[in-house]
Design a protein around this motif. Structure first.
Motif, PDB file in Angstrom:
ATOM      1  N   THR A 104       0.822  -1.204   0.000  1.00  0.00           N
ATOM      2  CA  THR A 104       0.000   0.000   0.000  1.00  0.00           C
ATOM      3  C   THR A 104       0.860   1.259   0.000  1.00  0.00           C
ATOM      4  N   GLY A 105       0.279   2.326  -0.533  1.00  0.00           N
ATOM      5  CA  GLY A 105       0.979   3.598  -0.576  1.00  0.00           C
ATOM      6  C   GLY A 105       0.027   4.732  -0.874  1.00  0.00           C
ATOM      7  N   VAL A 106       0.597   5.932  -0.950  1.00  0.00           N
ATOM      8  CA  VAL A 106      -0.156   7.147  -1.272  1.00  0.00           C
ATOM      9  C   VAL A 106       0.524   7.828  -2.448  1.00  0.00           C
ATOM     10  N   PHE A 107      -0.298   8.275  -3.391  1.00  0.00           N
ATOM     11  CA  PHE A 107       0.193   8.983  -4.578  1.00  0.00           C
ATOM     12  C   PHE A 107      -0.702  10.215  -4.738  1.00  0.00           C
ATOM     13  N   TYR A 108      -0.323  11.304  -4.057  1.00  0.00           N
ATOM     14  CA  TYR A 108      -1.182  12.488  -3.946  1.00  0.00           C
ATOM     15  C   TYR A 108      -0.649  13.635  -4.785  1.00  0.00           C
ATOM     16  N   GLY A 109      -1.441  14.079  -5.734  1.00  0.00           N
ATOM     17  CA  GLY A 109      -1.088  15.237  -6.542  1.00  0.00           C
ATOM     18  C   GLY A 109      -1.678  16.497  -5.940  1.00  0.00           C
TER      19      GLY A 109
ATOM     20  N   ARG B 205       4.208  18.010 -14.950  1.00  0.00           N
ATOM     21  CA  ARG B 205       5.602  18.372 -14.683  1.00  0.00           C
ATOM     22  C   ARG B 205       5.730  19.353 -13.526  1.00  0.00           C
ATOM     23  N   GLY B 206       4.802  20.289 -13.413  1.00  0.00           N
ATOM     24  CA  GLY B 206       4.884  21.285 -12.360  1.00  0.00           C
ATOM     25  C   GLY B 206       3.978  21.014 -11.178  1.00  0.00           C
ATOM     26  N   ILE B 207       3.390  19.828 -11.115  1.00  0.00           N
ATOM     27  CA  ILE B 207       2.473  19.485 -10.014  1.00  0.00           C
ATOM     28  C   ILE B 207       3.235  18.704  -8.943  1.00  0.00           C
ATOM     29  N   PRO B 208       3.249  19.188  -7.695  1.00  0.00           N
ATOM     30  CA  PRO B 208       3.905  18.416  -6.628  1.00  0.00           C
ATOM     31  C   PRO B 208       3.202  17.075  -6.408  1.00  0.00           C
ATOM     32  N   LEU B 209       3.984  16.012  -6.362  1.00  0.00           N
ATOM     33  CA  LEU B 209       3.469  14.685  -6.064  1.00  0.00           C
ATOM     34  C   LEU B 209       4.015  14.255  -4.705  1.00  0.00           C
TER      35      LEU B 209
ATOM     36  N   GLU C 152       7.868   2.348  -1.900  1.00  0.00           N
ATOM     37  CA  GLU C 152       8.280   3.757  -1.978  1.00  0.00           C
ATOM     38  C   GLU C 152       9.117   4.001  -3.228  1.00  0.00           C
ATOM     39  N   ASP C 153      10.091   3.130  -3.485  1.00  0.00           N
ATOM     40  CA  ASP C 153      10.949   3.288  -4.664  1.00  0.00           C
ATOM     41  C   ASP C 153      10.128   3.229  -5.951  1.00  0.00           C
ATOM     42  N   LEU C 154       9.162   2.309  -5.986  1.00  0.00           N
ATOM     43  CA  LEU C 154       8.313   2.184  -7.164  1.00  0.00           C
ATOM     44  C   LEU C 154       7.520   3.466  -7.401  1.00  0.00           C
ATOM     45  N   LEU C 155       6.895   4.001  -6.351  1.00  0.00           N
ATOM     46  CA  LEU C 155       6.057   5.182  -6.503  1.00  0.00           C
ATOM     47  C   LEU C 155       6.886   6.423  -6.813  1.00  0.00           C
TER      48      LEU C 155
ATOM     49  N   GLU D 260       8.630  10.170 -13.306  1.00  0.00           N
ATOM     50  CA  GLU D 260       8.313  10.096 -14.735  1.00  0.00           C
ATOM     51  C   GLU D 260       7.236  11.107 -15.125  1.00  0.00           C
ATOM     52  N   LEU D 261       6.458  11.537 -14.134  1.00  0.00           N
ATOM     53  CA  LEU D 261       5.370  12.482 -14.403  1.00  0.00           C
ATOM     54  C   LEU D 261       5.734  13.912 -14.043  1.00  0.00           C
ATOM     55  N   SER D 262       6.441  14.096 -12.917  1.00  0.00           N
ATOM     56  CA  SER D 262       6.602  15.423 -12.338  1.00  0.00           C
ATOM     57  C   SER D 262       8.052  15.701 -11.970  1.00  0.00           C
ATOM     58  N   ASP D 263       8.392  16.993 -11.974  1.00  0.00           N
ATOM     59  CA  ASP D 263       9.709  17.425 -11.512  1.00  0.00           C
ATOM     60  C   ASP D 263       9.718  17.702 -10.019  1.00  0.00           C
ATOM     61  N   ILE D 264       8.546  17.573  -9.374  1.00  0.00           N
ATOM     62  CA  ILE D 264       8.429  17.904  -7.944  1.00  0.00           C
ATOM     63  C   ILE D 264       7.849  16.695  -7.216  1.00  0.00           C
ATOM     64  N   VAL D 265       8.705  15.837  -6.690  1.00  0.00           N
ATOM     65  CA  VAL D 265       8.276  14.620  -6.002  1.00  0.00           C
ATOM     66  C   VAL D 265       8.849  14.642  -4.591  1.00  0.00           C
ATOM     67  N   TYR D 266       7.970  14.520  -3.594  1.00  0.00           N
ATOM     68  CA  TYR D 266       8.374  14.578  -2.199  1.00  0.00           C
ATOM     69  C   TYR D 266       7.927  13.320  -1.470  1.00  0.00           C
ATOM     70  N   LEU D 267       8.776  12.874  -0.529  1.00  0.00           N
ATOM     71  CA  LEU D 267       8.368  11.864   0.441  1.00  0.00           C
ATOM     72  C   LEU D 267       7.783  12.607   1.632  1.00  0.00           C
ATOM     73  N   ILE D 268       6.504  12.383   1.923  1.00  0.00           N
ATOM     74  CA  ILE D 268       5.786  13.159   2.927  1.00  0.00           C
ATOM     75  C   ILE D 268       4.964  12.215   3.789  1.00  0.00           C
ATOM     76  N   THR D 269       4.937  12.447   5.077  1.00  0.00           N
ATOM     77  CA  THR D 269       4.149  11.615   5.989  1.00  0.00           C
ATOM     78  C   THR D 269       2.667  11.968   5.872  1.00  0.00           C
TER      79      THR D 269
END
Length: 266
Positions: free
Chosen positions: A113-118, A132-136, A146-149, A155-164
């Motif tokens: 399980t995981g979260v993929f929030y735009g 590209r400009g949407i934070p994920l 986590e590595d998969l997501l 591949e979709l965005s330039d802004i990807v964060y690991l967030i609790t």
């Protein structure tokens, strides 16, 4: 990667084509309303509608739960996934722990399980958005997931964060103030002008300048203007008299005015 969507609303409308454009294959789209899944499938290359929540024979390995928060547990309680599946929800407010617990209770097979929030406002029927400009915001119950997501996100965005979950919930309520409430205030301004024979377009330059200034500084509070900011009680009282016949709007005006005045110690 083989992907299936559970839900065909505002987010799915934009995320499914974005995943396809990144080289992933959308297999199935399920929606309680078949017309909605058909509409989304019509915008995809080789996807098909799925009539129920039994995905046991699906070739997909990533399943995207794009449904309202109050539908998440009811959907999970009926969802059947294949072995080795990864299930993500796209909610800004629902915790990852909740999803993990639901799948532990309801699934007959182990599910990652995981979260993929735009972090964006999505509207179905609008032109497809460039991610590209949407934070994920990514969260997962294991490093593998986590590595998969993160890989999919990058591949979709330039802004990807690991967030609790707690951090994501703070972002979500902040977004409600910045986006939803702001848009509602614009709608109120529209109604006030048009019902009094004025054109809403007259306000558009000040709206654009307000947003420009607010985004150009480190803290939008530094460029706050208006009668509440300067402690202009005469103007405030005049505005409230104008709104006497609209008590709901007068209440909103008073709440916002009080908040601004307290912020600046007026």
């Amino acid at each position: 990667m083989e992907v299936s969507f559970i839900g065909a609303g505002n987010l799915a409308w934009h995320l499914a084509p974005a995943l396809e454009n990144a080289g992933h294959h959308i297999n199935e789209v399920y929606s309680r309303q078949l017309a909605h899944s058909r509409q989304l499938v019509s915008n995809l290359y080789d996807a098909r509608t799925h009539s129920d929540l039994n995905f046991a024979d699906s070739p997909a390995r990533l399943f995207v739960l794009a449904v309202p928060d109050d539908s998440l547990e009811p959907v999970c309680s009926r969802l059947v996934l294949p072995e080795d599946a990864t299930l993500v929800h796209t909610s800004g407010n629902q915790s990852l722990t909740a999803l993990e617990n639901w799948m532990t209770i309801y699934s007959d097979v182990p599910v990652r399980t995981g979260v993929f929030y735009g972090l964006q406002t999505f509207t179905k029927g609008q032109p497809f958005m460039d991610f590209r400009g949407i934070p994920l915001c990514i969260e997962a119950t294991s490093k593998t997931t986590e590595d998969l997501l993160v890989k999919v996100g990058q591949e979709l965005s330039d802004i990807v964060y690991l967030i609790t979950s707690a951090e994501r919930q703070t972002l979500h309520v902040s977004a409600v103030f910045a986006c939803n409430f702001t848009n509602h205030l614009l709608a109120i301004a529209h109604d006030l002008t048009t019902t009094n024979g004025l054109e809403f377009e007259l306000l558009q330059p000040i709206i654009r300048e307000t947003i420009r200034k607010g985004l150009a500084v480190k803290n939008p509070a530094d460029v706050q203007t208006g009668p509440a900011r300067r402690g202009d009680l005469t103007t405030i009282e005049s505005h409230l008299r104008q709104l006497e016949m609209q008590p709901r709007l007068a209440e909103i005006y008073q709440i916002m005015t009080t908040s601004i005045r307290q912020h600046y110690n007026h």
